[in-house]
Design a protein around this motif. Structure first.
Motif, PDB file in Angstrom:
ATOM      1  N   GLU A   1       1.811  10.676  -6.138  1.00 41.06           N
ATOM      2  CA  GLU A   1       0.755  10.337  -5.189  1.00 41.06           C
ATOM      3  C   GLU A   1       1.415   9.848  -3.905  1.00 41.06           C
ATOM      4  O   GLU A   1       2.247   8.956  -3.933  1.00 41.06           O
ATOM      5  N   VAL A   2       1.044  10.459  -2.793  1.00 39.18           N
ATOM      6  CA  VAL A   2       1.637  10.071  -1.512  1.00 39.18           C
ATOM      7  C   VAL A   2       0.532   9.706  -0.535  1.00 39.18           C
ATOM      8  O   VAL A   2      -0.425  10.450  -0.362  1.00 39.18           O
ATOM      9  N   LYS A   3       0.672   8.522   0.059  1.00 35.67           N
ATOM     10  CA  LYS A   3      -0.311   8.071   1.038  1.00 35.67           C
ATOM     11  C   LYS A   3       0.404   7.757   2.339  1.00 35.67           C
ATOM     12  O   LYS A   3       1.517   7.239   2.323  1.00 35.67           O
ATOM     13  N   GLU A   4      -0.239   8.072   3.445  1.00 35.48           N
ATOM     14  CA  GLU A   4       0.350   7.722   4.738  1.00 35.48           C
ATOM     15  C   GLU A   4      -0.497   6.636   5.370  1.00 35.48           C
ATOM     16  O   GLU A   4      -1.700   6.794   5.545  1.00 35.48           O
ATOM     17  N   VAL A   5       0.141   5.520   5.671  1.00 36.53           N
ATOM     18  CA  VAL A   5      -0.549   4.423   6.337  1.00 36.53           C
ATOM     19  C   VAL A   5      -0.042   4.394   7.772  1.00 36.53           C
ATOM     20  O   VAL A   5       1.134   4.120   8.023  1.00 36.53           O
ATOM     21  N   CYS A   6      -0.923   4.750   8.695  1.00 39.76           N
ATOM     22  CA  CYS A   6      -0.501   4.889  10.087  1.00 39.76           C
ATOM     23  C   CYS A   6      -0.697   3.606  10.883  1.00 39.76           C
ATOM     24  O   CYS A   6      -1.818   3.131  11.013  1.00 39.76           O
ATOM     25  N   GLY A   7       0.389   3.078  11.377  1.00 38.08           N
ATOM     26  CA  GLY A   7       0.308   1.954  12.297  1.00 38.08           C
ATOM     27  C   GLY A   7       0.406   2.493  13.707  1.00 38.08           C
ATOM     28  O   GLY A   7       0.458   3.706  13.907  1.00 38.08           O
ATOM     29  N   GLN A   8       0.434   1.624  14.694  1.00 42.13           N
ATOM     30  CA  GLN A   8       0.505   2.099  16.074  1.00 42.13           C
ATOM     31  C   GLN A   8       1.892   2.642  16.404  1.00 42.13           C
ATOM     32  O   GLN A   8       2.023   3.676  17.031  1.00 42.13           O
ATOM     33  N   GLN A   9       2.924   1.927  15.947  1.00 39.15           N
ATOM     34  CA  GLN A   9       4.291   2.325  16.269  1.00 39.15           C
ATOM     35  C   GLN A   9       4.912   3.208  15.191  1.00 39.15           C
ATOM     36  O   GLN A   9       5.761   4.037  15.467  1.00 39.15           O
ATOM     37  N   ILE A  10       4.491   2.983  13.967  1.00 34.61           N
ATOM     38  CA  ILE A  10       5.212   3.565  12.846  1.00 34.61           C
ATOM     39  C   ILE A  10       4.243   3.884  11.717  1.00 34.61           C
ATOM     40  O   ILE A  10       3.252   3.187  11.538  1.00 34.61           O
ATOM     41  N   SER A  11       4.508   4.947  10.994  1.00 30.71           N
ATOM     42  CA  SER A  11       3.679   5.176   9.818  1.00 30.71           C
ATOM     43  C   SER A  11       4.509   4.967   8.551  1.00 30.71           C
ATOM     44  O   SER A  11       5.709   5.243   8.528  1.00 30.71           O
ATOM     45  N   VAL A  12       3.844   4.453   7.547  1.00 32.63           N
ATOM     46  CA  VAL A  12       4.499   4.169   6.288  1.00 32.63           C
ATOM     47  C   VAL A  12       4.025   5.214   5.276  1.00 32.63           C
ATOM     48  O   VAL A  12       2.827   5.409   5.087  1.00 32.63           O
ATOM     49  N   ILE A  13       4.989   5.892   4.682  1.00 32.24           N
ATOM     50  CA  ILE A  13       4.680   6.872   3.650  1.00 32.24           C
ATOM     51  C   ILE A  13       4.880   6.175   2.306  1.00 32.24           C
ATOM     52  O   ILE A  13       5.988   5.736   1.995  1.00 32.24           O
ATOM     53  N   GLU A  14       3.805   6.039   1.553  1.00 27.33           N
ATOM     54  CA  GLU A  14       3.893   5.370   0.249  1.00 27.33           C
ATOM     55  C   GLU A  14       3.936   6.414  -0.854  1.00 27.33           C
ATOM     56  O   GLU A  14       3.050   7.253  -0.963  1.00 27.33           O
ATOM     57  N   LEU A  15       4.973   6.327  -1.655  1.00 28.21           N
ATOM     58  CA  LEU A  15       5.149   7.288  -2.737  1.00 28.21           C
ATOM     59  C   LEU A  15       5.019   6.595  -4.085  1.00 28.21           C
ATOM     60  O   LEU A  15       5.699   5.602  -4.352  1.00 28.21           O
ATOM     61  N   ARG A  16       4.103   7.116  -4.898  1.00 29.23           N
ATOM     62  CA  ARG A  16       3.942   6.614  -6.258  1.00 29.23           C
ATOM     63  C   ARG A  16       4.245   7.731  -7.245  1.00 29.23           C
ATOM     64  O   ARG A  16       3.891   8.884  -6.999  1.00 29.23           O
ATOM     65  N   ALA A  17       4.889   7.361  -8.357  1.00 25.79           N
ATOM     66  CA  ALA A  17       5.214   8.353  -9.374  1.00 25.79           C
ATOM     67  C   ALA A  17       5.030   7.726 -10.745  1.00 25.79           C
ATOM     68  O   ALA A  17       4.883   6.507 -10.863  1.00 25.79           O
ATOM     69  N   ALA A  18       5.045   8.570 -11.774  1.00 26.84           N
ATOM     70  CA  ALA A  18       5.007   8.061 -13.143  1.00 26.84           C
ATOM     71  C   ALA A  18       6.248   7.183 -13.355  1.00 26.84           C
ATOM     72  O   ALA A  18       7.314   7.471 -12.805  1.00 26.84           O
ATOM     73  N   LYS A  19       6.093   6.113 -14.131  1.00 28.00           N
ATOM     74  CA  LYS A  19       7.230   5.217 -14.420  1.00 28.00           C
ATOM     75  C   LYS A  19       8.457   5.988 -14.874  1.00 28.00           C
ATOM     76  O   LYS A  19       9.576   5.693 -14.458  1.00 28.00           O
ATOM     77  N   GLU A  20       8.231   6.990 -15.717  1.00 23.87           N
ATOM     78  CA  GLU A  20       9.345   7.778 -16.262  1.00 23.87           C
ATOM     79  C   GLU A  20      10.091   8.544 -15.176  1.00 23.87           C
ATOM     80  O   GLU A  20      11.249   8.920 -15.372  1.00 23.87           O
ATOM     81  N   ASP A  21       9.432   8.798 -14.060  1.00 21.89           N
ATOM     82  CA  ASP A  21      10.025   9.602 -12.994  1.00 21.89           C
ATOM     83  C   ASP A  21      10.714   8.780 -11.904  1.00 21.89           C
ATOM     84  O   ASP A  21      11.438   9.343 -11.087  1.00 21.89           O
ATOM     85  N   LEU A  22      10.474   7.488 -11.880  1.00 24.27           N
ATOM     86  CA  LEU A  22      11.040   6.666 -10.801  1.00 24.27           C
ATOM     87  C   LEU A  22      12.555   6.835 -10.701  1.00 24.27           C
ATOM     88  O   LEU A  22      13.087   6.997  -9.610  1.00 24.27           O
ATOM     89  N   GLY A  23      13.211   6.824 -11.855  1.00 23.09           N
ATOM     90  CA  GLY A  23      14.665   6.992 -11.869  1.00 23.09           C
ATOM     91  C   GLY A  23      15.103   8.308 -11.249  1.00 23.09           C
ATOM     92  O   GLY A  23      16.069   8.353 -10.487  1.00 23.09           O
ATOM     93  N   LYS A  24      14.383   9.369 -11.577  1.00 27.21           N
ATOM     94  CA  LYS A  24      14.730  10.691 -11.036  1.00 27.21           C
ATOM     95  C   LYS A  24      14.525  10.741  -9.530  1.00 27.21           C
ATOM     96  O   LYS A  24      15.308  11.342  -8.808  1.00 27.21           O
ATOM     97  N   ILE A  25      13.439  10.126  -9.075  1.00 22.55           N
ATOM     98  CA  ILE A  25      13.137  10.190  -7.650  1.00 22.55           C
ATOM     99  C   ILE A  25      14.101   9.322  -6.848  1.00 22.55           C
ATOM    100  O   ILE A  25      14.530   9.693  -5.761  1.00 22.55           O
ATOM    101  N   ILE A  26      14.467   8.182  -7.413  1.00 16.59           N
ATOM    102  CA  ILE A  26      15.426   7.309  -6.730  1.00 16.59           C
ATOM    103  C   ILE A  26      16.836   7.891  -6.838  1.00 16.59           C
ATOM    104  O   ILE A  26      17.605   7.855  -5.882  1.00 16.59           O
ATOM    105  N   GLY A  27      17.148   8.476  -7.997  1.00 18.21           N
ATOM    106  CA  GLY A  27      18.436   9.141  -8.175  1.00 18.21           C
ATOM    107  C   GLY A  27      19.574   8.176  -8.455  1.00 18.21           C
ATOM    108  O   GLY A  27      19.440   6.966  -8.294  1.00 18.21           O
ATOM    109  N   LYS A  28      20.690   8.719  -8.888  1.00 16.33           N
ATOM    110  CA  LYS A  28      21.892   7.909  -9.147  1.00 16.33           C
ATOM    111  C   LYS A  28      22.318   7.197  -7.884  1.00 16.33           C
ATOM    112  O   LYS A  28      22.476   7.833  -6.843  1.00 16.33           O
ATOM    113  N   GLU A  29      22.488   5.898  -7.988  1.00 15.61           N
ATOM    114  CA  GLU A  29      22.880   5.071  -6.833  1.00 15.61           C
ATOM    115  C   GLU A  29      21.944   5.276  -5.641  1.00 15.61           C
ATOM    116  O   GLU A  29      22.357   5.158  -4.489  1.00 15.61           O
ATOM    117  N   GLY A  30      20.696   5.616  -5.938  1.00 14.07           N
ATOM    118  CA  GLY A  30      19.711   5.767  -4.872  1.00 14.07           C
ATOM    119  C   GLY A  30      19.901   6.989  -3.992  1.00 14.07           C
ATOM    120  O   GLY A  30      19.350   7.074  -2.903  1.00 14.07           O
TER     121      GLY A  30
END
Length: 89
Positions: free
Chosen positions: A33-62
């Motif tokens: 799930e990806v949400k974009e929160v738009c501010g005036q200067q900057i937008s924040v992209i929020e990424l949510r994933a299944a707990k089991e997938d967090l490791g894969k998305i972050i990857g080895k050493e990030g």
């Protein structure tokens, strides 16, 4: 030539880019799930994933998270805006 088919449309949003990549990395793409929160200067992209997938998305050493952030920065820069990626637990 103008007839050439582009794989990525010019107007692709940073949010969609993150979604496509995260789904490709995830074992449970439907949970992405990806949400974009738009501010005036900057937008924040929020990424949510299944707990089991967090490791894969972050990857080895990030590494994957770092690569995702690099892509977000590059795509946002092209669109003349600023964006940051938040990976939410």
């Amino acid at each position: 030539s103008p007839m050439e088919r582009k794989t990525m449309p010019d107007d692709i949003q940073v949010k969609e880019l993150v979604e496509v990549i995260a789904r490709a990395l995830a074992e449970y793409p439907d949970a992405i799930e990806v949400k974009e929160v738009c501010g005036q200067q900057i937008s924040v992209i929020e990424l949510r994933a299944a707990k089991e997938d967090l490791g894969k998305i972050i990857g080895k050493e990030g590494r994957n998270a770092h690569a995702l952030r690099t892509i977000v920065n590059a795509a946002a820069t092209k669109l003349r805006k600023r964006a940051v990626l938040e990976i939410l637990e």
